[in-house]
Design a protein around this motif. Sequence first.
Motif, PDB file in Angstrom:
ATOM      1  N   ASP A  43     -29.465 -25.521  -1.349  1.00  0.00           N
ATOM      2  CA  ASP A  43     -29.338 -25.878   0.066  1.00  0.00           C
ATOM      3  C   ASP A  43     -28.207 -25.100   0.735  1.00  0.00           C
ATOM      4  N   ALA A  44     -27.976 -23.875   0.275  1.00  0.00           N
ATOM      5  CA  ALA A  44     -26.933 -23.065   0.899  1.00  0.00           C
ATOM      6  C   ALA A  44     -27.409 -22.641   2.281  1.00  0.00           C
ATOM      7  N   PRO A  45     -26.547 -22.750   3.305  1.00  0.00           N
ATOM      8  CA  PRO A  45     -26.994 -22.395   4.657  1.00  0.00           C
ATOM      9  C   PRO A  45     -27.177 -20.884   4.808  1.00  0.00           C
ATOM     10  N   ILE A  46     -28.227 -20.517   5.521  1.00  0.00           N
ATOM     11  CA  ILE A  46     -28.516 -19.109   5.808  1.00  0.00           C
ATOM     12  C   ILE A  46     -28.366 -18.920   7.312  1.00  0.00           C
ATOM     13  N   GLU A  47     -27.556 -17.952   7.675  1.00  0.00           N
ATOM     14  CA  GLU A  47     -27.323 -17.675   9.082  1.00  0.00           C
ATOM     15  C   GLU A  47     -28.607 -17.150   9.733  1.00  0.00           C
ATOM     16  N   ALA A  48     -28.887 -17.585  10.956  1.00  0.00           N
ATOM     17  CA  ALA A  48     -30.091 -17.100  11.648  1.00  0.00           C
ATOM     18  C   ALA A  48     -29.920 -15.634  12.032  1.00  0.00           C
ATOM     19  N   ARG A  49     -30.994 -14.894  11.988  1.00  0.00           N
ATOM     20  CA  ARG A  49     -30.975 -13.476  12.362  1.00  0.00           C
ATOM     21  C   ARG A  49     -32.202 -13.165  13.202  1.00  0.00           C
ATOM     22  N   LEU A  68     -37.085 -16.392   8.511  1.00  0.00           N
ATOM     23  CA  LEU A  68     -35.806 -16.455   7.800  1.00  0.00           C
ATOM     24  C   LEU A  68     -34.969 -15.200   8.056  1.00  0.00           C
ATOM     25  N   GLY A  69     -35.426 -14.377   8.983  1.00  0.00           N
ATOM     26  CA  GLY A  69     -34.624 -13.227   9.394  1.00  0.00           C
ATOM     27  C   GLY A  69     -34.878 -11.953   8.614  1.00  0.00           C
ATOM     28  N   ARG A  80     -31.506  -7.618   5.869  1.00  0.00           N
ATOM     29  CA  ARG A  80     -32.526  -8.528   5.318  1.00  0.00           C
ATOM     30  C   ARG A  80     -33.879  -7.876   5.532  1.00  0.00           C
ATOM     31  N   ALA A 125     -27.074 -19.137  -5.001  1.00  0.00           N
ATOM     32  CA  ALA A 125     -27.442 -20.346  -4.258  1.00  0.00           C
ATOM     33  C   ALA A 125     -28.210 -19.953  -2.996  1.00  0.00           C
ATOM     34  N   HIS A 126     -27.827 -18.839  -2.365  1.00  0.00           N
ATOM     35  CA  HIS A 126     -28.573 -18.365  -1.198  1.00  0.00           C
ATOM     36  C   HIS A 126     -29.976 -17.940  -1.611  1.00  0.00           C
ATOM     37  N   SER A 170     -32.005 -20.979  -2.239  1.00  0.00           N
ATOM     38  CA  SER A 170     -32.276 -21.693  -0.980  1.00  0.00           C
ATOM     39  C   SER A 170     -33.366 -20.990  -0.183  1.00  0.00           C
ATOM     40  N   VAL A 171     -33.281 -19.665  -0.112  1.00  0.00           N
ATOM     41  CA  VAL A 171     -34.297 -18.911   0.639  1.00  0.00           C
ATOM     42  C   VAL A 171     -35.659 -19.077  -0.032  1.00  0.00           C
ATOM     43  N   ARG A 208     -36.656 -21.537  -1.862  1.00  0.00           N
ATOM     44  CA  ARG A 208     -37.152 -22.892  -1.684  1.00  0.00           C
ATOM     45  C   ARG A 208     -37.736 -23.063  -0.280  1.00  0.00           C
TER      46      ARG A 208
END
Lengths: 688, 340
Positions: free
Chosen positions: A364-370, B132-133, B200, B236-237, B240-241, B243
């Motif tokens: 559940d690590a936050p991902i910055e919007a892009r 998701l960018g 990305r 973890a990123h 998360s992505v 998931r």
Amino acid sequence: MIVSITWLADYVQLPASVDELVDRLLMSGLNHESTRAAGADTAVELEVTSNRPDCLGHIGVAREVAVLYGRPLHVPDPRPAERGPDVGTGLAVEILAADCCPCYTARVIRGLRVGPSPQWLVDRLHTVGLASVNNVVDITNYVMLECGQPLHAFDLAKIRGGTLSVRRARDGETFTAINHKTYTLDERMCVIADAAGPLALAGVMGGAESEIGGATTDILIESAQFAPLPVRAAARGLVLASASSYRFERGPDPAMVDWASRRTAALILELAGGTLDRGSLTAGRLACPAAEISLAATRVAAVLGVDVPAERQQRILTGLGFIEQPGPAGSLWRAPSWRRDVWREIDLVEEIARIEGYDHVPEDAPIEARAVELSDRELTMRRAGEALVAAGFCEAMTRSVVNSDLAAVPSPWGDAAPLVIAPPLVRGADRLRRSLLPSLLEARATNAAAGTSDAELFEIARAYIPRGAGPAIGTGPVEEPLLLAFVSGGDFFRAKGLAGAVLARLGIGAAEAAGEMRVSYRPWAGSPFVAGRAAEIVLERPGCDAARVGVVGEVARTMLGERGLEGDVAAAELRLDRLEFAAQLERPLRRPSDFPALQRDLNLVVDAAVPWSDIEAAIRASAAGLVEECRVVQVWQDADRLGAGKKSVVAALRLRSDAGTLTSDAASRAVDAMVAECGRRVGAVLRS
Amino acid sequence: MTTSAALESFLAELERLRGDAASSLAAASDAGAVEQARIEFVGARSGRLKAVQKLLGGIAPADKPEAGRRFNEIKAAIAELFAAAQDRTAAAAADTAGGPLDVTLPGAAVPLGHLHPITQTIRRVQEIMGRLGFESVDGPEVEDPWHNFEALAIAPEHPARDPLDNFYLAVARTAEPLLLRSQTSTVQIRVMESRRPPLRIVSLGRVYRPDTADATHYPMFHQVEGLLVEPGTTMAHLKSVLRLFASSFLGGDVRVRFRPSFFPFTEPSVEVDMEWGGRWVEMGGAGMVDPAVLKAVGYDPATVSGFAFGLGVERIAARRHGVDDIRDFYRNDVRFLRQF
């Protein structure tokens, strides 16, 4: 790697449930292939990744189990009694190709009895899928499967000249392996040879000549380090892969060379008798480099996104055999000899992570919007495909590599011979295609053969054109135009209409864009089309050279007949990579006029050779923007009524003004101007 | 006053007549009913209009012009109503002239086009990753060893470079051998070489490996590979992505599982399983971009980190649609293609 569960239990205490054990191994890097019962034993097949040769033996797998469950690992320390004379008496080994073999060792046992193996040995080998041969051969296999180090036993009596040489094979040299097949070698491979020739293909397979048999009494046990490349060259080149070559290609633990030799000798003395010569013959030096690796305290958390306590990190690494070096706690390590895949900090992090388990990594690590947008190329591909889907076409995917028949059809995009690959993609298909059209025609034919005679197909893919001597556009030696091709039932005009629809979807050739660029269709003779019933599509833009962006036409009957296709087939191929730059993907609104339109027909007589495009250009040029639509209604020829070499062209016009209601008088004046311009430009006269 | 009363009564009768005629005609659904109404209202002998006309005689002379004018107006209005009713019933009669249809006969066929299921799957992945960018990129299929191997930390002696495991171009047109790319990571290298982080992207397209074609292998297939390079990126990123991707692609709150694996260009490397239909399904490989790869493209591994993952499109599409032989994707049989 097939593991015998009872055998594995020799080295570490196993959990009661095999399923649970397999699951832990699966989650720490040894993928589970299968589990099956083998008598009282259980065979578990594990997938070992190429970086982990240490797990190609039971001890290596046991070490993983020991770390995962925090239990001690028991590795035997074989000390066979050396009651014979010095091993070097009258016998020598030498390495003539150090790049193929850094280290070679040999032990000698004399006066043994070759015979059947005891039942426990037969059973264990059976569990892991090996048939028993005799006690000596079985022991060499057993020790290899125990520690991962391949071994070979020679019949000492068959070694001629007293010296074993490790050397590169000579080109054309022949060798008969223990499978009694004869192979022709080349100098990429390495052999163990005596004065008379090769006795073994190094690291791959022994030879029939020095094979251990019932009459063998004295043997030489080889335990050596062979480099991956010559082993692979032999295993691949001769299609002679073995358990030994599999391991040498991945690099067994160098520290096991001597251990395996002693272990083999000890087991042979125990099970086959005989006397072991004193010492071992050794050539070369063990290549066993061990780098020091530093590990920053914060590194694990920085990579994983979750910390593993320092004490736990140390316990994992120590359990895996890593040796902590003097310095701050847990900060400097040396990798064990069996882990040559670990030499950097990041490699240590992976070891800690996989034993600790990736389940600990948060999700559940936050991902910055892009912000992100589709590229013009992507949009061009999608729009073009949409046009054909809307017209009822199915998208096909044909092979990029074609057979010589399909490759022989000339390409609109380059004359250079097609590029050839090895091996072929599928049987017979080894040419990179230069056009999609032949493949699509074949796909239409395949459908026809299956009962669908009207398959309307399109494809968007690359073709591969070797760059000629001309000025290179782009960089590489191969140009890869992005093409859209389609095949359809019908005639030239069906295909042209479809191609036009694709262009229109891209905003190319639409009336409102006509001022900026011009699309023209010019007669074109080229495969796979009928000459005289095909066109090239040429795009002219300000500031650019005119470029061919497509070809369209009726497919030649010779192309159809040989594929069993009946009826008319038309096709086109478009260069999306060129259209991409002209495409108007975002267009401003052109507001439709609110004023009424007037219809007028124009019946012109011109020379039969005058193309419609010239007539239309004359009509539009003279009408001051009043022509909203200009359609051909009828074209006919009749020497009696029109004169020889003449044709009648009836055009239906819809005239409309953006500025106000068009009066009948104004429309008539516009038509008069058109007739005059057509007369001036193409010699047209009004037919009354 | 009496004269006025006679006029008012006459006018009221006229209005009633018009109202009755209008409602009668509105209710008339066929020519017969219209004719019935015609006889009732404007019949020459005993029509109601005729009867009202007779009342004109009782109107005072001073009121006569007004009464006559109104009478003519109403008469014309009723005539119009009749004309409209006759048009309407005639049109209705024309509609049903052929008798009732067999509505079970098939409709006229409209050819519907179809995108290939592989394309549809790729679009779906692109769309989710776009949210998701991640930007979609493509690159050449004929590659050099630098982009296919070296920059991806695949050393010259690595078995993955073996001629038997790759489609090398038979004629060397350049100093170094060229080959059909065996993975779309080549595009990631090309993008990293030309841009700086943050980055990305998803690279996608055809890749080629010499496998014998069978139900689960084809020597040409499609990959979608994601790459994220930003300062401070962790596993973890990555998890998360993936998931978020799995939940979007498969629907619901899908769990993702990592199993250790090995790829030359990622470290740590993992196999990615997603829970699909109640069991774990292997979806592809992933990992943290190996520092050697970051170095090869001129990034500083001390300041940026990244993750990468790859998905086999055929495998996902096959599972999505219940295709049990991936060769079907390349047979181009329209009976197959039209189902998607």
